[in-house]
Design an enzyme around this catalytic site. Structure first.
Site, PDB file in Angstrom:
ATOM      1  N   LYS A 127       0.853  -1.188   0.000  1.00 56.63           N
ATOM      2  CA  LYS A 127       0.000   0.000   0.000  1.00 56.63           C
ATOM      3  C   LYS A 127       0.883   1.230   0.000  1.00 56.63           C
ATOM      4  O   LYS A 127       1.470   1.600   1.011  1.00 56.63           O
ATOM      5  CB  LYS A 127      -0.924   0.047   1.215  1.00 56.63           C
ATOM      6  N   GLU A 140       8.969   0.906  11.400  1.00 52.93           N
ATOM      7  CA  GLU A 140      10.028   1.930  11.298  1.00 52.93           C
ATOM      8  C   GLU A 140       9.350   3.285  11.362  1.00 52.93           C
ATOM      9  O   GLU A 140       8.664   3.683  10.423  1.00 52.93           O
ATOM     10  CB  GLU A 140      10.789   1.774   9.982  1.00 52.93           C
ATOM     11  N   CYS A 194      13.415  10.248   8.029  1.00 53.55           N
ATOM     12  CA  CYS A 194      13.283   9.719   9.390  1.00 53.55           C
ATOM     13  C   CYS A 194      14.591   9.852  10.167  1.00 53.55           C
ATOM     14  O   CYS A 194      14.585  10.054  11.367  1.00 53.55           O
ATOM     15  CB  CYS A 194      12.842   8.269   9.346  1.00 53.55           C
ATOM     16  N   GLU A 213       8.537  15.720  16.280  1.00 56.33           N
ATOM     17  CA  GLU A 213       9.113  15.504  14.950  1.00 56.33           C
ATOM     18  C   GLU A 213       8.450  16.494  13.975  1.00 56.33           C
ATOM     19  O   GLU A 213       7.263  16.365  13.670  1.00 56.33           O
ATOM     20  CB  GLU A 213       8.862  14.066  14.475  1.00 56.33           C
TER      21      GLU A 213
HETATM   22  P1  NAD Z   1       2.001   7.924   8.005  1.00 54.03           P
HETATM   23  O1  NAD Z   1       2.183   7.074   9.202  1.00 54.03           O
HETATM   24  O2  NAD Z   1       0.949   8.963   8.031  1.00 54.03           O
HETATM   25  O3  NAD Z   1       1.689   7.010   6.723  1.00 54.03           O
HETATM   26  C1  NAD Z   1       2.523   5.930   6.391  1.00 54.03           C
HETATM   27  C2  NAD Z   1       1.680   4.881   5.696  1.00 54.03           C
HETATM   28  O4  NAD Z   1       0.795   4.305   6.651  1.00 54.03           O
HETATM   29  C3  NAD Z   1       0.798   5.438   4.575  1.00 54.03           C
HETATM   30  O5  NAD Z   1       0.775   4.545   3.499  1.00 54.03           O
HETATM   31  C4  NAD Z   1      -0.549   5.530   5.245  1.00 54.03           C
HETATM   32  O6  NAD Z   1      -1.631   5.481   4.348  1.00 54.03           O
HETATM   33  C5  NAD Z   1      -0.520   4.304   6.137  1.00 54.03           C
HETATM   34  N1  NAD Z   1      -1.471   4.331   7.261  1.00 54.03           N
HETATM   35  C6  NAD Z   1      -1.933   5.414   7.934  1.00 54.03           C
HETATM   36  N2  NAD Z   1      -2.802   5.027   8.892  1.00 54.03           N
HETATM   37  C7  NAD Z   1      -2.881   3.665   8.824  1.00 54.03           C
HETATM   38  C8  NAD Z   1      -3.602   2.682   9.552  1.00 54.03           C
HETATM   39  N3  NAD Z   1      -4.432   3.012  10.551  1.00 54.03           N
HETATM   40  N4  NAD Z   1      -3.442   1.381   9.224  1.00 54.03           N
HETATM   41  C9  NAD Z   1      -2.588   1.025   8.229  1.00 54.03           C
HETATM   42  N5  NAD Z   1      -1.911   1.913   7.482  1.00 54.03           N
HETATM   43  C10 NAD Z   1      -2.036   3.227   7.790  1.00 54.03           C
HETATM   44  O7  NAD Z   1       3.430   8.531   7.702  1.00 54.03           O
HETATM   45  P2  NAD Z   1       3.811   9.596   6.577  1.00 54.03           P
HETATM   46  O8  NAD Z   1       3.300  10.920   7.019  1.00 54.03           O
HETATM   47  O9  NAD Z   1       3.422   9.051   5.250  1.00 54.03           O
HETATM   48  O10 NAD Z   1       5.403   9.550   6.644  1.00 54.03           O
HETATM   49  C11 NAD Z   1       6.143  10.300   7.533  1.00 54.03           C
HETATM   50  C12 NAD Z   1       6.506   9.504   8.769  1.00 54.03           C
HETATM   51  O11 NAD Z   1       7.231   8.338   8.385  1.00 54.03           O
HETATM   52  C13 NAD Z   1       7.431  10.259   9.696  1.00 54.03           C
HETATM   53  O12 NAD Z   1       7.035  10.078  11.026  1.00 54.03           O
HETATM   54  C14 NAD Z   1       8.790   9.622   9.464  1.00 54.03           C
HETATM   55  O13 NAD Z   1       9.690   9.740  10.521  1.00 54.03           O
HETATM   56  C15 NAD Z   1       8.399   8.224   9.196  1.00 54.03           C
HETATM   57  N6  NAD Z   1       9.471   7.520   8.484  1.00 54.03           N
HETATM   58  C16 NAD Z   1      10.208   6.600   9.185  1.00 54.03           C
HETATM   59  C17 NAD Z   1      11.271   5.944   8.565  1.00 54.03           C
HETATM   60  C18 NAD Z   1      12.100   4.939   9.333  1.00 54.03           C
HETATM   61  O14 NAD Z   1      12.810   4.173   8.696  1.00 54.03           O
HETATM   62  N7  NAD Z   1      12.045   4.899  10.645  1.00 54.03           N
HETATM   63  C19 NAD Z   1      11.585   6.234   7.241  1.00 54.03           C
HETATM   64  C20 NAD Z   1      10.812   7.190   6.563  1.00 54.03           C
HETATM   65  C21 NAD Z   1       9.751   7.820   7.207  1.00 54.03           C
END
Ligand code: NAD
Length: 507
Positions: free
Chosen positions: A192, A267, A301, A401
């Site tokens: 997804k 992550e 991240c 963050e």
């Molecule tokens: P997000 O958590 O809003 O979305 C990430 C994914 O999760 C999307 O595809 C979203 O549709 C899905 N999602 C959202 N709610 C969900 C649910 N209830 N059930 C299942 N899936 C769901 O994150 P974002 O805003 O897209 O990305 C930014 C975040 O990602 C930041 O916090 C960043 O630090 C983190 N990030 C972490 C890493 C790492 O390796 N630790 C790497 C890149 C980004």
């Protein structure tokens, strides 16, 4: 507008035309489909917030179809010899490399990251597939564990269909990072992509199709997290979920997967410290501090969003840092000169710019930036690279963050204070230590609470090394064999040498 930018825009428009003309659907069981319900959502580009076309908003029925396809394809893919999977995955990497320019231009327009960084997206994506392709033939290998009267051996089997849920910040690379080891391990996948940047997820699925992956091995469903993501994580056919995303999403997914008891790799977010001691190599530390928060728009991240600076070096380091931050080139993501591009979405732009007031309310000083650049650069999500000083670690700008090109600097005197400040956060993803004192580097590496630490370096990714966070930054590790441990079940087989006494009852 420079000639190079004009050329890049023209090329990007060529690649984007099909997304503007046709609603982007799902890829399920080897077919492109418009889903079951006919609902769509609009995808926009951060460079000016105009439309990049429409995307099918997936439903529970679409998720069910994708999970069912992944379930049906699982046995055949798992049983395929590792050498055969290796061949297909190398072909997939070839397909990615063939489309490197397209991937870079589309990715930059879809998520706003500067082209100078996204040029590497395809190269790194292909490298992920090649790395795990080469490991596929030995993925099942285990250990031999000897006892006097028994021999135990372990073998690993693919866990089954897995869900890969990715964010918008570097969508292509992060998707390959998860999907490549899953496929190499012998798992089928339902991906997804993030709703804010869905385009290169589709290109990746096309590369998989062109590489000849059997039907159902790779499935992709577009849509929102609360619908598609939730249904996917709750589906009983899915055995493990790999999420890259926000810590709040990680918590939701832990709850959503509880009743089906899935394995999770989360992550999540970070508020990573870069700790610069008086004895650091000044120029290299300065370069790394600037790079690790202002590259990729700070939407990374592992960005070092908290600078902990020792008092002896503070004045000279901060003076040089201010100059560098003020000189960063903000602009259109396809301009080769651009160092900081527009933020992914108007909602994220509002979040990041909101912290300019938060900083002042909490008593910090805005040393550089702290304003929108929309008047100068047009209707995209442009913000000035920002540096907050006179801050302390309890302020929201030091604890939350922000995920933008925004750095909070905090002064410290002693090593002990540096450790205390570094660990005074709910997060624990990454940390960076700059010192010429090896003993101190070792002491810090032991004490700083983080999944990954770099000493005298910016983030350097080594594919065999583990990647992941502690505290609210996540659960689990991937990279190298850690990825196979996640995507595979370890089975222990114990064989008797027929020497021991079998306990006797009822004789
Ligand atoms: P997000 O958590 O809003 O979305 C990430 C994914 O999760 C999307 O595809 C979203 O549709 C899905 N999602 C959202 N709610 C969900 C649910 N209830 N059930 C299942 N899936 C769901 O994150 P974002 O805003 O897209 O990305 C930014 C975040 O990602 C930041 O916090 C960043 O630090 C983190 N990030 C972490 C890493 C790492 O390796 N630790 C790497 C890149 C980004």
């Amino acid at each position: 507008m420079s000639e190079a930018l004009q050329q890049n825009i023209a090329k990007a428009e060529g690649y984007l035309a099909r997304f503007k003309d046709n609603t982007l659907g799902h890829y399920i069981n080897g077919e492109w489909t418009q889903g079951s319900e006919g609902r769509t959502f609009e995808n926009t580009t951060p460079v000016d917030n105009t439309s990049l076309g429409y995307v099918v908003q997936g439903s529970e029925a679409d998720v069910n179809a994708a999970c069912e396809a992944a379930r049906k394809a699982a046995a055949e893919w798992a049983e395929m010899p590792g050498a055969a999977r290796k061949k297909i995955l190398h072909k997939l990497a070839d397909e990615i490399e063939k489309r490197a320019e397209e991937i870079a231009l589309v990715e930059s327009m879809d998520c706003g990251q500067a082209l100078r960084f996204m040029r590497q997206a395809a190269v790194r994506g292909a490298a992920n597939f090649r790395f795990f392709a080469d490991k596929a033939p030995e993925a099942r290998n285990g250990l031999s564990l000897h006892q006097d009267q028994h021999t135990n051996f372990t073998v690993r089997n693919p866990i089954g269909p897995v869900a890969v849920i990715t964010p918008w910040n570097t969508p292509f690379m992060l998707s390959t990072w998860k999907i490549a080891p899953a496929l190499a391990a012998g798992c089928t996948v339902v991906h997804k992509p993030a709703e804010l940047s869905p385009l290169t997820g589709a290109i990746l699925a096309e590369c998989a199709e062109a590489a000849g992956l059997p039907k159902g091995v790779w499935n992709m469903v577009n849509g929102f997290g609360t619908e598609v993501g939730k249904a996917l994580t709750e589906h009983p056919a899915i055995k493990a979920v790999a999420l890259v995303g926000d810590s709040a999403t990680g918590k939701l997914i832990q709850a959503q997967t509880a009743s089906t008891l899935k394995r999770l790799h989360l992550e999540l977010g970070g508020k990573n410290p870069v700790i610069v001691f008086d004895d650091a190599d000044f120029d290299r530390a300065l370069d790394a501090v600037v790079f690790m928060i202002y590259s990729l728009n700070g939407q990374r991240c592992t960005s070092s969003s908290r600078l902990l600076i020792q008092s002896g070096i503070k004045d000279s380091f901060m003076a040089a840092l201010k100059e560098r931050v003020a000189s960063l080139k903000v602009g259109h993501s396809l301009d080769p000169e651009t160092e900081v591009g527009p933020l992914v979405h108007t909602g994220h732009y509002a979040k990041v710019t909101g912290y300019f007031d938060t900083a002042k309310e909490d008593g910090a000083t805005v040393a550089v930036g702290g304003y929108s650049l929309r008047d100068e650069l047009g209707p995209g999500n442009y913000v000035a690279p920002t540096l907050f000083v006179d801050a302390n670690n309890s302020m929201r700008i030091a604890q939350e963050e922000i995920f933008g090109p925004v750095l909070t600097a905090i002064e410290f005197d002693t090593e002990e204070q540096a450790i205390e400040l570094a660990n005074d956060t709910i997060y624990g993803l990454a940390g960076y230590i700059w010192t010429s004192n090896t003993g101190r580097a070792m002491r810090m590496a032991n004490k700083v609470e983080a999944g990954m630490l770099w000493v005298n370096s910016e983030n350097n990714r080594n594919l065999p090394s583990p990647f992941g966070g502690v505290k609210m930054s996540g659960v689990g590790r991937d990279g190298g064999d850690w990825s196979f441990d996640f995507y595979m079940e370890t089975k222990n087989v114990c064989i008797a040498h027929d020497l021991h006494n079998v306990p006797v009852l009822g004789r």
